[in-house]
Design a protein around this motif. Structure first.
Motif, PDB file in Angstrom:
ATOM      1  N   ARG A  89       0.839  -1.202   0.000  1.00 36.20           N
ATOM      2  CA  ARG A  89       0.000   0.000   0.000  1.00 36.20           C
ATOM      3  C   ARG A  89       0.872   1.249   0.000  1.00 36.20           C
ATOM      4  N   PHE A  90       0.549   2.186  -0.877  1.00 38.12           N
ATOM      5  CA  PHE A  90       1.229   3.472  -0.963  1.00 38.12           C
ATOM      6  C   PHE A  90       0.198   4.572  -0.725  1.00 38.12           C
ATOM      7  N   GLN A  91       0.557   5.536   0.104  1.00 37.89           N
ATOM      8  CA  GLN A  91      -0.384   6.609   0.429  1.00 37.89           C
ATOM      9  C   GLN A  91       0.319   7.950   0.510  1.00 37.89           C
ATOM     10  N   GLY A  92      -0.312   8.953  -0.034  1.00 39.16           N
ATOM     11  CA  GLY A  92       0.141  10.324   0.132  1.00 39.16           C
ATOM     12  C   GLY A  92      -0.883  11.076   0.959  1.00 39.16           C
ATOM     13  N   LYS A  93      -0.423  11.998   1.783  1.00 33.76           N
ATOM     14  CA  LYS A  93      -1.356  12.746   2.616  1.00 33.76           C
ATOM     15  C   LYS A  93      -0.760  14.104   2.958  1.00 33.76           C
ATOM     16  N   VAL A  94      -1.640  14.988   3.373  1.00 32.61           N
ATOM     17  CA  VAL A  94      -1.207  16.297   3.854  1.00 32.61           C
ATOM     18  C   VAL A  94      -2.113  16.669   5.035  1.00 32.61           C
ATOM     19  N   SER A  95      -1.490  17.120   6.106  1.00 37.16           N
ATOM     20  CA  SER A  95      -2.236  17.542   7.285  1.00 37.16           C
ATOM     21  C   SER A  95      -1.905  18.993   7.590  1.00 37.16           C
ATOM     22  N   PHE A  96      -2.774  19.638   8.357  1.00 37.97           N
ATOM     23  CA  PHE A  96      -2.529  21.034   8.714  1.00 37.97           C
ATOM     24  C   PHE A  96      -2.980  21.283  10.143  1.00 37.97           C
ATOM     25  N   TYR A 106      -3.888  24.815  12.580  1.00 40.17           N
ATOM     26  CA  TYR A 106      -4.064  26.267  12.600  1.00 40.17           C
ATOM     27  C   TYR A 106      -4.481  26.675  14.019  1.00 40.17           C
ATOM     28  N   PRO A 107      -3.539  27.163  14.849  1.00 44.37           N
ATOM     29  CA  PRO A 107      -3.883  27.586  16.209  1.00 44.37           C
ATOM     30  C   PRO A 107      -4.372  29.026  16.242  1.00 44.37           C
ATOM     31  N   ARG A 108      -5.321  29.273  17.122  1.00 41.72           N
ATOM     32  CA  ARG A 108      -5.826  30.639  17.299  1.00 41.72           C
ATOM     33  C   ARG A 108      -6.250  30.801  18.762  1.00 41.72           C
ATOM     34  N   GLU A 109      -5.406  31.500  19.516  1.00 42.33           N
ATOM     35  CA  GLU A 109      -5.599  31.658  20.956  1.00 42.33           C
ATOM     36  C   GLU A 109      -5.722  30.276  21.601  1.00 42.33           C
ATOM     37  N   ARG A 110      -6.807  29.976  22.273  1.00 43.22           N
ATOM     38  CA  ARG A 110      -6.943  28.662  22.937  1.00 43.22           C
ATOM     39  C   ARG A 110      -7.516  27.595  22.015  1.00 43.22           C
ATOM     40  N   TRP A 111      -7.809  27.956  20.790  1.00 45.60           N
ATOM     41  CA  TRP A 111      -8.361  27.019  19.821  1.00 45.60           C
ATOM     42  C   TRP A 111      -7.257  26.475  18.912  1.00 45.60           C
ATOM     43  N   ARG A 112      -7.457  25.255  18.449  1.00 46.68           N
ATOM     44  CA  ARG A 112      -6.555  24.680  17.449  1.00 46.68           C
ATOM     45  C   ARG A 112      -7.415  23.923  16.432  1.00 46.68           C
ATOM     46  N   PHE A 113      -7.350  24.358  15.184  1.00 46.40           N
ATOM     47  CA  PHE A 113      -8.082  23.701  14.113  1.00 46.40           C
ATOM     48  C   PHE A 113      -7.107  22.796  13.352  1.00 46.40           C
ATOM     49  N   PHE A 114      -7.567  21.631  12.962  1.00 42.97           N
ATOM     50  CA  PHE A 114      -6.672  20.694  12.291  1.00 42.97           C
ATOM     51  C   PHE A 114      -7.440  19.865  11.274  1.00 42.97           C
ATOM     52  N   GLY A 115      -6.682  19.274  10.364  1.00 38.01           N
ATOM     53  CA  GLY A 115      -7.306  18.451   9.343  1.00 38.01           C
ATOM     54  C   GLY A 115      -6.295  17.601   8.604  1.00 38.01           C
ATOM     55  N   ASN A 116      -6.808  16.675   7.815  1.00 34.62           N
ATOM     56  CA  ASN A 116      -5.968  15.733   7.078  1.00 34.62           C
ATOM     57  C   ASN A 116      -6.698  15.323   5.806  1.00 34.62           C
ATOM     58  N   PHE A 117      -5.949  15.233   4.714  1.00 39.52           N
ATOM     59  CA  PHE A 117      -6.488  14.721   3.454  1.00 39.52           C
ATOM     60  C   PHE A 117      -5.522  13.655   2.933  1.00 39.52           C
ATOM     61  N   SER A 118      -6.056  12.531   2.479  1.00 44.39           N
ATOM     62  CA  SER A 118      -5.177  11.440   2.037  1.00 44.39           C
ATOM     63  C   SER A 118      -5.772  10.715   0.842  1.00 44.39           C
ATOM     64  N   ILE A 119      -4.883  10.106   0.065  1.00 45.20           N
ATOM     65  CA  ILE A 119      -5.281   9.247  -1.041  1.00 45.20           C
ATOM     66  C   ILE A 119      -4.229   8.157  -1.174  1.00 45.20           C
ATOM     67  N   GLY A 120      -4.670   6.944  -1.437  1.00 41.17           N
ATOM     68  CA  GLY A 120      -3.719   5.837  -1.500  1.00 41.17           C
ATOM     69  C   GLY A 120      -4.150   4.759  -2.476  1.00 41.17           C
ATOM     70  N   TRP A 121      -3.217   3.869  -2.760  1.00 46.48           N
ATOM     71  CA  TRP A 121      -3.451   2.720  -3.640  1.00 46.48           C
ATOM     72  C   TRP A 121      -2.912   1.472  -2.972  1.00 46.48           C
ATOM     73  N   LYS A 122      -3.662   0.374  -3.093  1.00 48.31           N
ATOM     74  CA  LYS A 122      -3.247  -0.892  -2.507  1.00 48.31           C
ATOM     75  C   LYS A 122      -3.375  -1.989  -3.560  1.00 48.31           C
ATOM     76  N   GLY A 123      -2.286  -2.727  -3.789  1.00 39.53           N
ATOM     77  CA  GLY A 123      -2.293  -3.819  -4.743  1.00 39.53           C
ATOM     78  C   GLY A 123      -1.946  -5.132  -4.061  1.00 39.53           C
TER      79      GLY A 123
END
Length: 254
Positions: A161-168, A170-187
């Protein structure tokens, strides 16, 4: 500085993985952060699969799927934005009966060799590389690539399995926003004898969430909420799947 942790580390949630871990993290003087963790079997979490996924004409029965893993990582290597990880895990099916129903039918096309190809107990090896890109004000984007080798007892279930992804983050005062996007192939290594076809999967998904530090004035605590969506499209439609998670949590740093 040495830290012990238990639970789901926040970086795992950001990257879209939700395993519960027990481990230790050590920061070196050169800036590298080393960690080692164990992902144990959790009896309180019911993880079940079908004894025979290919049963027809009657209700399929469930059996336990047990799994545990070990992981080591080197983060911010030499003060750089590079992180490397390696993991090894083992998955075992308590009662493996894949293909038994079809094998027992009169004039069955399956053989005992085919039944061996369908066995699902698997050893996993994971290698991952991540690169952090700071954008100022604490904002971080982290692209990465992952390779997983699954060595199953049955070659029809062994895969790369091969996968590429990107996460982020974003902190703002006491808040922290986050996320992840991924796509992969499995043979997979060999053709599935039930469908006479070698399986290939394309997977993609996303995680979006937020965290709030010190809720109700509780120091060293953080409240979290996130949602995750995963889709698997296979060339064998039997293996198409969609999953979604919505979670609320409270983390304690110690």
């Amino acid at each position: 500085t040495t830290h012990f942790f238990a639970g789901t580390p926040k970086e795992n949630i950001v990257e879209g993985t939700f395993f519960l871990e027990v481990g230790i993290r050590q920061k070196l003087s050169v800036g590298t952060i080393l960690s080692a963790s164990w992902i144990p079997e959790w009896p309180v979490i019911n993880n079940e699969v079908w004894k025979d996924p290919f049963l027809l004409g009657s209700e399929r029965q469930e059996t336990d799927q047990d799994a545990q893993a070990f992981k080591i990582a080197a983060e911010s290597i030499g003060g750089s934005p590079v992180t490397l990880k390696y993991g090894f895990g083992r998955q075992e099916i308590e009662t493996e009966q894949s293909g038994i129903y079809l094998f027992q039918q009169p004039g069955s096309f399956l053989t005992t060799t085919d039944l061996n190809l369908l066995k699902r107990d698997t050893d996993f090896h994971l290698v991952e590389a991540l690169y952090g890109i700071p954008l100022g004000r604490g904002i971080m984007i982290r692209p990465g690539v992952t390779y997983v080798r699954g060595d199953a007892d049955g070659d029809a279930n062994s895969f790369n399995r091969f996968q590429g992804k990107v996460s982020f983050v974003y902190p703002r005062e006491r808040w922290r926003f986050f996320g992840n996007f991924s796509i992969g192939w499995k043979g997979y290594d060999q053709a599935n004898p039930v469908f006479n076809k070698t399986r290939e999967d394309v997977t993609y998904g996303t995680t979006l969430g937020l965290a709030y530090e010190a809720p109700f004035g509780w120091k060293n605590f953080a409240a979290t909420a996130f949602t995750s969506y995963r889709r698997q499209d296979a060339n064998i439609k039997f293996y198409d799947s969609t999953s979604a998670i919505v979670s609320l949590g409270l983390a304690w740093r110690f």
